[in-house]
Design an enzyme around this catalytic site. Structure first.
Site, PDB file in Angstrom:
ATOM      1  N   THR A 153      42.561  34.460  31.808  1.00 37.89           N
ATOM      2  CA  THR A 153      42.096  34.246  33.226  1.00 37.89           C
ATOM      3  C   THR A 153      42.992  34.521  34.109  1.00 37.89           C
ATOM      4  O   THR A 153      44.200  35.079  33.773  1.00 37.89           O
ATOM      5  CB  THR A 153      41.313  33.040  33.429  1.00 37.89           C
ATOM      6  OG1 THR A 153      40.599  33.028  34.710  1.00 37.89           O
ATOM      7  CG2 THR A 153      42.177  31.683  33.508  1.00 37.89           C
ATOM      8  N   LYS A 158      44.518  38.964  33.320  1.00 36.98           N
ATOM      9  CA  LYS A 158      43.611  39.987  32.717  1.00 36.98           C
ATOM     10  C   LYS A 158      44.136  41.337  32.631  1.00 36.98           C
ATOM     11  O   LYS A 158      43.548  42.009  31.891  1.00 36.98           O
ATOM     12  CB  LYS A 158      42.121  39.771  33.581  1.00 36.98           C
ATOM     13  CG  LYS A 158      41.512  38.420  33.307  1.00 36.98           C
ATOM     14  CD  LYS A 158      40.279  38.649  34.168  1.00 36.98           C
ATOM     15  CE  LYS A 158      39.580  37.306  34.090  1.00 36.98           C
ATOM     16  NZ  LYS A 158      38.081  37.129  34.566  1.00 36.98           N
ATOM     17  N   ASP A 188      32.991  39.435  30.438  1.00 34.63           N
ATOM     18  CA  ASP A 188      32.303  39.369  31.678  1.00 34.63           C
ATOM     19  C   ASP A 188      31.190  40.500  31.756  1.00 34.63           C
ATOM     20  O   ASP A 188      30.167  40.221  32.343  1.00 34.63           O
ATOM     21  CB  ASP A 188      33.420  39.363  32.776  1.00 34.63           C
ATOM     22  CG  ASP A 188      34.164  38.113  33.062  1.00 34.63           C
ATOM     23  OD1 ASP A 188      33.680  37.195  32.510  1.00 34.63           O
ATOM     24  OD2 ASP A 188      35.259  38.322  33.309  1.00 34.63           O
ATOM     25  N   GLY A 202      31.496  43.196  47.675  1.00 38.60           N
ATOM     26  CA  GLY A 202      33.012  43.067  46.904  1.00 38.60           C
ATOM     27  C   GLY A 202      33.216  44.177  46.272  1.00 38.60           C
ATOM     28  O   GLY A 202      32.673  44.870  45.600  1.00 38.60           O
ATOM     29  N   GLY A 214      36.725  43.538  44.437  1.00 29.89           N
ATOM     30  CA  GLY A 214      37.756  42.807  43.636  1.00 29.89           C
ATOM     31  C   GLY A 214      37.641  42.760  42.152  1.00 29.89           C
ATOM     32  O   GLY A 214      36.873  43.741  41.720  1.00 29.89           O
ATOM     33  N   GLY A 215      38.322  41.929  41.599  1.00 29.38           N
ATOM     34  CA  GLY A 215      38.255  41.865  40.107  1.00 29.38           C
ATOM     35  C   GLY A 215      36.966  41.828  39.377  1.00 29.38           C
ATOM     36  O   GLY A 215      36.420  42.810  38.530  1.00 29.38           O
ATOM     37  N   ASN A 242      32.250  46.256  51.054  1.00 26.50           N
ATOM     38  CA  ASN A 242      33.412  45.596  50.913  1.00 26.50           C
ATOM     39  C   ASN A 242      34.039  45.357  52.338  1.00 26.50           C
ATOM     40  O   ASN A 242      33.789  46.048  53.200  1.00 26.50           O
ATOM     41  CB  ASN A 242      34.341  46.098  50.041  1.00 26.50           C
ATOM     42  CG  ASN A 242      35.326  45.079  49.629  1.00 26.50           C
ATOM     43  OD1 ASN A 242      35.119  43.923  49.249  1.00 26.50           O
ATOM     44  ND2 ASN A 242      36.746  45.196  49.840  1.00 26.50           N
ATOM     45  N   LEU A 257      27.816  35.928  41.625  1.00 30.85           N
ATOM     46  CA  LEU A 257      28.812  35.358  40.734  1.00 30.85           C
ATOM     47  C   LEU A 257      29.505  34.104  40.634  1.00 30.85           C
ATOM     48  O   LEU A 257      30.100  33.583  39.869  1.00 30.85           O
ATOM     49  CB  LEU A 257      29.891  36.549  40.475  1.00 30.85           C
ATOM     50  CG  LEU A 257      29.609  37.692  39.348  1.00 30.85           C
ATOM     51  CD1 LEU A 257      28.135  38.198  39.649  1.00 30.85           C
ATOM     52  CD2 LEU A 257      30.714  38.746  39.322  1.00 30.85           C
TER      53      LEU A 257
HETATM   54  P1  ATR Z   1      37.614  38.352  41.979  1.00 33.42           P
HETATM   55  O1  ATR Z   1      38.527  38.454  41.022  1.00 33.42           O
HETATM   56  O2  ATR Z   1      36.955  36.950  42.248  1.00 33.42           O
HETATM   57  O3  ATR Z   1      36.960  39.363  42.566  1.00 33.42           O
HETATM   58  P2  ATR Z   1      39.428  39.414  44.078  1.00 33.42           P
HETATM   59  O4  ATR Z   1      39.972  40.410  43.094  1.00 33.42           O
HETATM   60  O5  ATR Z   1      40.617  38.809  44.735  1.00 33.42           O
HETATM   61  O6  ATR Z   1      38.650  38.378  43.288  1.00 33.42           O
HETATM   62  O7  ATR Z   1      38.539  39.823  45.002  1.00 33.42           O
HETATM   63  C1  ATR Z   1      38.090  38.888  46.205  1.00 33.42           C
HETATM   64  C2  ATR Z   1      36.771  39.993  46.897  1.00 33.42           C
HETATM   65  O8  ATR Z   1      36.319  39.027  47.766  1.00 33.42           O
HETATM   66  C3  ATR Z   1      37.185  41.222  47.300  1.00 33.42           C
HETATM   67  O9  ATR Z   1      36.194  42.135  47.615  1.00 33.42           O
HETATM   68  C4  ATR Z   1      37.626  40.692  48.889  1.00 33.42           C
HETATM   69  O10 ATR Z   1      37.492  41.735  50.094  1.00 33.42           O
HETATM   70  P3  ATR Z   1      38.805  42.789  50.498  1.00 33.42           P
HETATM   71  O11 ATR Z   1      38.740  43.695  49.308  1.00 33.42           O
HETATM   72  O12 ATR Z   1      38.582  43.062  51.671  1.00 33.42           O
HETATM   73  O13 ATR Z   1      40.009  41.532  50.375  1.00 33.42           O
HETATM   74  C5  ATR Z   1      36.432  39.771  49.155  1.00 33.42           C
HETATM   75  N1  ATR Z   1      36.838  38.699  50.168  1.00 33.42           N
HETATM   76  C6  ATR Z   1      37.455  37.622  50.004  1.00 33.42           C
HETATM   77  N2  ATR Z   1      37.612  36.965  51.024  1.00 33.42           N
HETATM   78  C7  ATR Z   1      36.560  37.517  52.067  1.00 33.42           C
HETATM   79  C8  ATR Z   1      36.064  37.340  53.276  1.00 33.42           C
HETATM   80  N3  ATR Z   1      36.703  36.139  53.750  1.00 33.42           N
HETATM   81  N4  ATR Z   1      35.107  37.975  53.754  1.00 33.42           N
HETATM   82  C9  ATR Z   1      34.660  38.921  53.008  1.00 33.42           C
HETATM   83  N5  ATR Z   1      35.126  39.285  52.106  1.00 33.42           N
HETATM   84  C10 ATR Z   1      35.957  38.582  51.386  1.00 33.42           C
END
Ligand code: ATR
Length: 272
Positions: free
Chosen positions: A70, A74, A110, A134, A136-137, A157, A221
């Site tokens: 985790t 990863k 996943d 989103g 992110g990861g 996003n 998720l």
């Molecule tokens: P994970 O592994 O859970 O996907 P991550 O890689 O940190 O975590 O990705 C977080 C996601 O949540 C991203 O899409 C992030 O948007 P950004 O690419 O703009 O950073 C989104 N996110 C986090 N906080 C947010 C918020 N307050 N409003 C909108 N999107 C948010």
């Protein structure tokens, strides 16, 4: 209770999870009751890990049979793996490592766990277009899984650069979250992959302007809380919802199979 030393002996297989932080992980609650139910002599332990390199040395010393991975490891485990699956390569993320013929193999459960609740719907043509919130990861596994199964994806996003990068890799469309309302009632599936709605962001939702027709499948998720504001709104609109808890359980079952070679015992009542 889970790690009672009098249950262990020289034949006990050691499994675990590496991460930092790792204390709140619910994976031991999946694997240990599973081992016990099928009388598999094994234990699954959280390891707080900073150095991945040092952990791989330890894993040899202790003859660890497999482990979950985790945050934040990863990606960084990958140089130590002898084999990786196509999905790990595509997503750039490995959440499960198993020892196979004295080599470490990396897989991503996943990716498959996400697909389990919707696989039949995709095959039946009920899901052709998806909106993924989103980039992110977590989103990477989702977007690649949908793309590999022929679903057309639009990524929304907060930061347009992150959306663009993932969209370019997966031949997806992309836009900013502010434009979410433009995509109302245009897709068969909406997947919420951000952490908005959990932890410090509990009670908030990432795309309040997105309107549901009630015909979409809405998949989130986030697994704590099980039902967020976003999911509640989708449910009230009449959408069929799929929760992060379901996905967590599915990916855990697949991990159990990769570790033991046995199906997860269906009679275990897992407390996540
Ligand atoms: P994970 O592994 O859970 O996907 P991550 O890689 O940190 O975590 O990705 C977080 C996601 O949540 C991203 O899409 C992030 O948007 P950004 O690419 O703009 O950073 C989104 N996110 C986090 N906080 C947010 C918020 N307050 N409003 C909108 N999107 C948010």
């Amino acid at each position: 209770e889970l790690y009672r030393s009098d249950k262990l002996d020289e034949k006990t297989h050691i499994y675990g999870i590496i991460g930092n932080p790792v204390s709140h992980t619910s994976s031991p609650n999946i694997h240990n009751p599973g081992f016990e139910a099928i009388r598999y002599n094994a234990v699954y332990v959280p390891f707080l890990v900073d150095s991945v390199r040092a952990f791989f040395k330890l894993a040899e010393m202790l003859q660890i049979h497999g482990f979950s991975v985790t945050v934040p490891h990863k990606r960084s485990v990958q140089p130590y793996l002898g084999r990786i699956t196509r999905e790990v390569k595509q997503i750039g993320s490995c959440n499960t490592v198993v020892r196979i013929q004295n080599m470490w193999k990396g897989i991503n459960t996943d990716y498959y766990g996400f697909l389990v609740p919707i696989e039949a719907l995709i095959a039946q043509g009920e899901i052709r277009n998806a909106l993924v919130i989103g980039a992110g990861g977590a989103s990477r596994a989702v977007v690649w899984a949908l793309h590999n199964h022929g679903v057309k994806v639009t990524i929304l996003n907060r930061s347009i650069e992150h959306a663009r990068t993932l969209a370019n890799e997966t031949m997806s469309a992309y836009d900013t979250l502010e434009n979410a309302y433009l995509y109302s009632e245009t897709v068969d599936l909406v997947v919420q992959t951000t952490n908005v709605g959990m932890g410090d962001l509990m009670g908030q939702e990432p795309c309040p302007s997105l309107h549901f027709s009630g015909k979409e499948f809405v998949y989130e998720l986030v697994y704590k809380p099980e039902e967020t504001v976003f999911l509640k709104r989708a449910k009230e609109a009449g959408c069929t919802i799929i929760t992060g808890k379901q996905m967590l359980m599915e990916q855990g079952k697949l991990q159990f199979e990769a570790f033991t070679g046995y199906h997860y015992p269906h009679w275990v009542d897992v407390v996540l």
